[in-house]
Design an enzyme around this catalytic site. Structure first.
Site, PDB file in Angstrom:
ATOM      1  N   HIS A  88      -8.201  -4.718  -0.113  1.00 49.62           N
ATOM      2  CA  HIS A  88      -6.664  -4.150  -0.268  1.00 49.62           C
ATOM      3  C   HIS A  88      -5.839  -4.888   0.815  1.00 49.62           C
ATOM      4  O   HIS A  88      -4.540  -4.745   0.809  1.00 49.62           O
ATOM      5  CB  HIS A  88      -7.365  -3.026   0.940  1.00 49.62           C
ATOM      6  CG  HIS A  88      -6.360  -1.959   0.427  1.00 49.62           C
ATOM      7  ND1 HIS A  88      -5.549  -1.775  -0.713  1.00 49.62           N
ATOM      8  CD2 HIS A  88      -5.263  -1.718   1.412  1.00 49.62           C
ATOM      9  CE1 HIS A  88      -4.835  -0.545  -0.534  1.00 49.62           C
ATOM     10  NE2 HIS A  88      -4.489  -0.508   0.702  1.00 49.62           N
ATOM     11  N   SER A 133       0.943  -1.264   0.350  1.00 51.75           N
ATOM     12  CA  SER A 133      -0.049  -0.010  -0.207  1.00 51.75           C
ATOM     13  C   SER A 133       0.927   1.362  -0.232  1.00 51.75           C
ATOM     14  O   SER A 133       1.848   1.648  -1.398  1.00 51.75           O
ATOM     15  CB  SER A 133      -1.000   0.199   1.264  1.00 51.75           C
ATOM     16  OG  SER A 133      -1.860   0.476   1.161  1.00 51.75           O
ATOM     17  N   ASP A 182     -10.708  -4.012  -4.336  1.00 53.71           N
ATOM     18  CA  ASP A 182     -10.282  -3.162  -3.873  1.00 53.71           C
ATOM     19  C   ASP A 182     -10.879  -2.364  -3.441  1.00 53.71           C
ATOM     20  O   ASP A 182     -10.998  -1.398  -4.765  1.00 53.71           O
ATOM     21  CB  ASP A 182      -8.423  -3.316  -3.788  1.00 53.71           C
ATOM     22  CG  ASP A 182      -7.900  -2.211  -3.652  1.00 53.71           C
ATOM     23  OD1 ASP A 182      -8.365  -1.267  -1.960  1.00 53.71           O
ATOM     24  OD2 ASP A 182      -6.514  -2.385  -3.161  1.00 53.71           O
TER      25      ASP A 182
HETATM   26  C1  MLT Z   1      -1.518   5.483   0.589  1.00 53.30           C
HETATM   27  O1  MLT Z   1      -0.657   5.891  -0.091  1.00 53.30           O
HETATM   28  O2  MLT Z   1      -1.964   6.685   0.677  1.00 53.30           O
HETATM   29  C2  MLT Z   1      -2.379   4.654  -0.031  1.00 53.30           C
HETATM   30  O3  MLT Z   1      -1.982   3.639  -0.944  1.00 53.30           O
HETATM   31  C3  MLT Z   1      -3.653   4.087   0.316  1.00 53.30           C
HETATM   32  C4  MLT Z   1      -3.261   4.069   2.214  1.00 53.30           C
HETATM   33  O4  MLT Z   1      -1.877   4.103   2.559  1.00 53.30           O
HETATM   34  O5  MLT Z   1      -3.984   4.003   3.030  1.00 53.30           O
END
Ligand code: MLT
Length: 196
Positions: free
Chosen positions: A180, A99, A149
């Site tokens: 996710h 993420s 996701d």
């Molecule tokens: C981000 O970088 O903000 C994301 O991909 C989403 C998250 O980390 O919650």
């Protein structure tokens, strides 16, 4: 940067956590991938309402570009120094980013030619469309997105696959049917990718 280093006997895994995680988060995943690997697990420098991240964001999915650029340089410098301090070869290292951690890994790959041997990007977003790298031909990129996701639309993975291929990275794109969060399927894909 705050981090954990664990010396192993095989390859090195560089772990980059998601929003609200820290350097301990992905260690169980690393142990599932390869118990013998060395681990460099890094904590993002930024705090968002007490939650660690690798760069600032203005809103959900809207990123602070200056923070992204600065923190990409900080992460690059940090892993360069760590490879000397802990005596491992970045040309043989694998980044595992989840993420927000995957997003800064992408920024690293878009900024520097072949910064590591392999990058496994779990549920990534497009952090920026600005690219300074001219070639990633010695880099293997594995993108694992999910059709269900609710945070990252699948189009992000599609664009990233196309873009990494255009930079000559050895790119593989997996689409899962989960959300996710990470699943056993992610572990299986990572294990398989590490053998190639
Ligand atoms: C981000 O970088 O903000 C994301 O991909 C989403 C998250 O980390 O919650």
């Amino acid at each position: 940067m705050k981090h954990i280093f664990q010396k192993g006997s095989t390859e090195t895994l560089i772990l980059l956590h998601g929003t609200g995680g820290d350097e301990t988060d992905l260690i169980p995943l690393a142990n599932m991938i390869n118990k013998e690997a060395s681990i460099l697990s890094v904590r993002g420098n930024v705090l968002e309402q007490g939650l660690p991240r690798f760069f600032k964001r203005i809103a959900m999915g809207v990123f602070d570009m200056e923070s992204l650029k600065n923190e990409t340089v900080n992460l690059h410098d940090f892993i360069q120094k760590a490879s000397k301090d802990y005596d491992f070869d970045l040309n043989k290292a694998t980044i595992v980013g989840y993420s927000n951690g995957a997003n800064i890994a992408i920024s690293l790959l878009f900024t520097y030619n072949n910064p590591v041997q392999r990058a496994i990007l779990l549920r990534p977003m497009i952090p920026t469309r600005e690219i300074q790298s001219t070639s990633l031909k010695d880099t293997q990129v594995i993108i694992v997105s999910s059709k269900k996701d609710t945070i990252v639309p699948i189009e992000h993975g599609v664009w990233l696959e196309k873009t990494f291929k255009s930079l000559d990275a050895q790119t593989t794109f997996y689409t899962l049917d989960t959300g996710h969060g990470l699943t056993q399927e992610d572990v299986n894909i990572i294990r398989l990718s590490m053998k190639k």
